[in-house]
Design a protein around this motif. Structure first.
Motif, PDB file in Angstrom:
ATOM      1  N   ASP A  65      17.853 -11.708 -27.841  1.00 14.10           N
ATOM      2  CA  ASP A  65      17.422 -10.094 -28.535  1.00 14.10           C
ATOM      3  C   ASP A  65      18.282  -9.294 -27.846  1.00 14.10           C
ATOM      4  OD1 ASP A  65      16.807  -7.255 -26.676  1.00 14.10           O
ATOM      5  OD2 ASP A  65      14.894  -8.086 -26.908  1.00 14.10           O
ATOM      6  N   ARG A  66      18.366  -7.898 -29.842  1.00 10.18           N
ATOM      7  CA  ARG A  66      18.979  -7.328 -30.488  1.00 10.18           C
ATOM      8  C   ARG A  66      19.737  -6.443 -29.113  1.00 10.18           C
ATOM      9  NH1 ARG A  66      18.290  -6.507 -36.446  1.00 10.18           N
ATOM     10  NH2 ARG A  66      17.500  -8.994 -37.207  1.00 10.18           N
ATOM     11  N   SER A  67      18.961  -5.431 -28.362  1.00  6.86           N
ATOM     12  CA  SER A  67      18.938  -5.057 -27.186  1.00  6.86           C
ATOM     13  C   SER A  67      20.018  -5.181 -25.880  1.00  6.86           C
ATOM     14  CB  SER A  67      17.952  -4.001 -27.547  1.00  6.86           C
ATOM     15  OG  SER A  67      17.197  -4.392 -26.361  1.00  6.86           O
ATOM     16  N   ALA A  71      24.646  -8.067 -23.910  1.00  9.47           N
ATOM     17  CA  ALA A  71      24.901  -7.668 -22.354  1.00  9.47           C
ATOM     18  C   ALA A  71      24.651  -8.742 -20.972  1.00  9.47           C
ATOM     19  CB  ALA A  71      23.951  -5.730 -21.726  1.00  9.47           C
ATOM     20  N   GLU A  72      23.989  -9.797 -21.293  1.00 10.90           N
ATOM     21  CA  GLU A  72      23.646 -10.963 -20.890  1.00 10.90           C
ATOM     22  C   GLU A  72      24.349 -11.786 -20.635  1.00 10.90           C
ATOM     23  OE1 GLU A  72      22.381 -12.968 -17.812  1.00 10.90           O
ATOM     24  OE2 GLU A  72      21.893 -10.651 -17.679  1.00 10.90           O
ATOM     25  N   TRP A  73      24.464 -12.310 -21.875  1.00 13.24           N
ATOM     26  CA  TRP A  73      26.158 -13.062 -22.490  1.00 13.24           C
ATOM     27  C   TRP A  73      27.273 -12.623 -21.669  1.00 13.24           C
ATOM     28  CZ3 TRP A  73      25.862 -17.990 -23.992  1.00 13.24           C
ATOM     29  CH2 TRP A  73      24.751 -18.547 -25.280  1.00 13.24           C
ATOM     30  N   ALA A  74      27.356 -11.561 -21.441  1.00 10.65           N
ATOM     31  CA  ALA A  74      28.390 -11.181 -20.427  1.00 10.65           C
ATOM     32  C   ALA A  74      28.415 -11.456 -19.399  1.00 10.65           C
ATOM     33  CB  ALA A  74      28.795  -9.591 -20.568  1.00 10.65           C
ATOM     34  N   CYS A  75      27.276 -11.162 -18.308  1.00  9.80           N
ATOM     35  CA  CYS A  75      27.319 -12.051 -17.205  1.00  9.80           C
ATOM     36  C   CYS A  75      27.479 -13.456 -16.874  1.00  9.80           C
ATOM     37  CB  CYS A  75      25.525 -10.989 -16.969  1.00  9.80           C
ATOM     38  SG  CYS A  75      25.291  -9.246 -16.839  1.00  9.80           S
ATOM     39  N   LEU A  76      26.707 -13.772 -18.153  1.00 11.39           N
ATOM     40  CA  LEU A  76      26.346 -16.045 -18.003  1.00 11.39           C
ATOM     41  C   LEU A  76      27.822 -16.272 -18.164  1.00 11.39           C
ATOM     42  CD1 LEU A  76      24.789 -18.404 -18.367  1.00 11.39           C
ATOM     43  CD2 LEU A  76      24.225 -17.670 -20.741  1.00 11.39           C
TER      44      LEU A  76
END
Length: 313
Positions: A65-67, A71-76
């Motif tokens: 997802d572009r938006s 941020a989720e990649w950073a959490c993962l």
């Protein structure tokens, strides 16, 4: 006997998990997880719960997802990276830094009085801050005359936030005698989490020598990436264990290209490889091995050792 099949983190099909796993390894380089499905699945489940997502296909869509994806990649990335570290980890290497490497660099840089140091894969900051303590003590009253740049990089945004805060629990300082803790840190009152018994904040004079940036070591493999200004000292420890052998060699070659001609490279104790001698010169020091750029390798002078460190508790 039937082959053990690890449980999947979702009711979706195996192809969705396989595709997600391949994306994670391609982005992070963490080949470590190629045969550790149960461990990866456990960590994926945590992110599934945090994002209220039910299966791998939906989670893959979130990452794309572009938006919200970055941020989720950073959490993962924070979830799948083991961030355990502590100050002055691997006493033998810090003894080599104290007795040989830093004195040699200080002598070699006495004309321009600059030192550039890179802690690659710095996790929550204990390594670059340990280097800041050594550099400050090595230079003493001469420190204001020097330009010191210590850079810490890591793929985990969460780890870097902890590093910038420079506040640690007792476990991160476990090899430090009480008198050193008081010299380098101020006490913090008890708080939830790692500070249940109180914590420690690094003193500003050491924090001021270090800055942090997000960085992925896989970028070192890019042939089009210019090396930039060289470093006098690079540490990359306990990071290469995640990568496959071909990637390790490429990353270490990239680190070597970023050394100044008489710079030094330190790797983790389990990470040296005979193939490195094709592009780096190993230097045996008491209790460890350091590396120099092969074409420019020189024997270090016989510097005056720094005062010995106090014995751990």
């Amino acid at each position: 006997m039937a082959r053990h099949v690890p449980p999947r983190p979702d009711p979706g099909d195996d192809s969705a998990y396989a595709a997600l796993k391949a994306r994670i390894i391609a982005r992070t380089g963490h080949h470590y997880y190629i045969d550790k499905d149960e461990l990866l699945i456990e960590r994926l489940r945590r992110r599934f719960r945090a994002t209220a997502i039910a299966d791998c296909a939906a989670y893959g869509a979130l990452l794309a997802d572009r938006s919200r994806g970055e941020a989720e990649w950073a959490c993962l990335e924070a979830e799948i990276t083991v961030g355990e570290t502590f100050f002055f980890r691997y006493a033998e290497q810090f003894q080599a830094l104290r007795q040989t490497i830093l004195p040699a660099l200080i002598a070699a840089r006495s004309h321009d009085r600059t030192l550039r140091i890179w802690s690659a894969g710095c996790s929550t900051g204990a390594e670059p801050y340990s280097l800041a303590i050594l550099v400050r003590e090595a230079l003493g009253d001469a420190l204001p005359d020097w330009r010191i740049a210590i850079l810490g990089t890591d793929i985990s945004v969460e780890a870097l936030a902890t590093a910038r805060a420079a506040e640690y629990g007792r476990w991160a300082l476990r090899t430090m005698p009480p008198e050193e803790r008081l010299r380098y840190f101020t006490r913090l009152p008890p708080a939830p989490g790692i500070r249940r018994e109180g914590g420690y904040a690094l003193r500003p004079e050491f924090r001021a020598l270090v800055r942090f940036e997000r960085g992925n070591l896989l970028n070192l493999i890019e042939p089009k990436t210019p090396p930039g200004e060289g470093y006098d000292l690079i540490l990359c420890r306990n990071v290469l264990i995640y990568f496959e052998a071909e990637t390790v060699a490429a990353v270490v070659r990239g680190l070597g290209r970023r050394l100044r001609p008489d710079g030094w490279l330190l790797l983790g104790h389990a990470e040296p490889n005979p193939t490195f001698s094709g592009f780096l010169d190993p230097v045996s020091l008491p209790g460890t091995v350091a590396y120099r750029r092969l074409a420019d390798a020189v024997q270090p002078p016989a510097p005056r050792p720094l005062p010995p460190a106090a014995e751990p508790e």
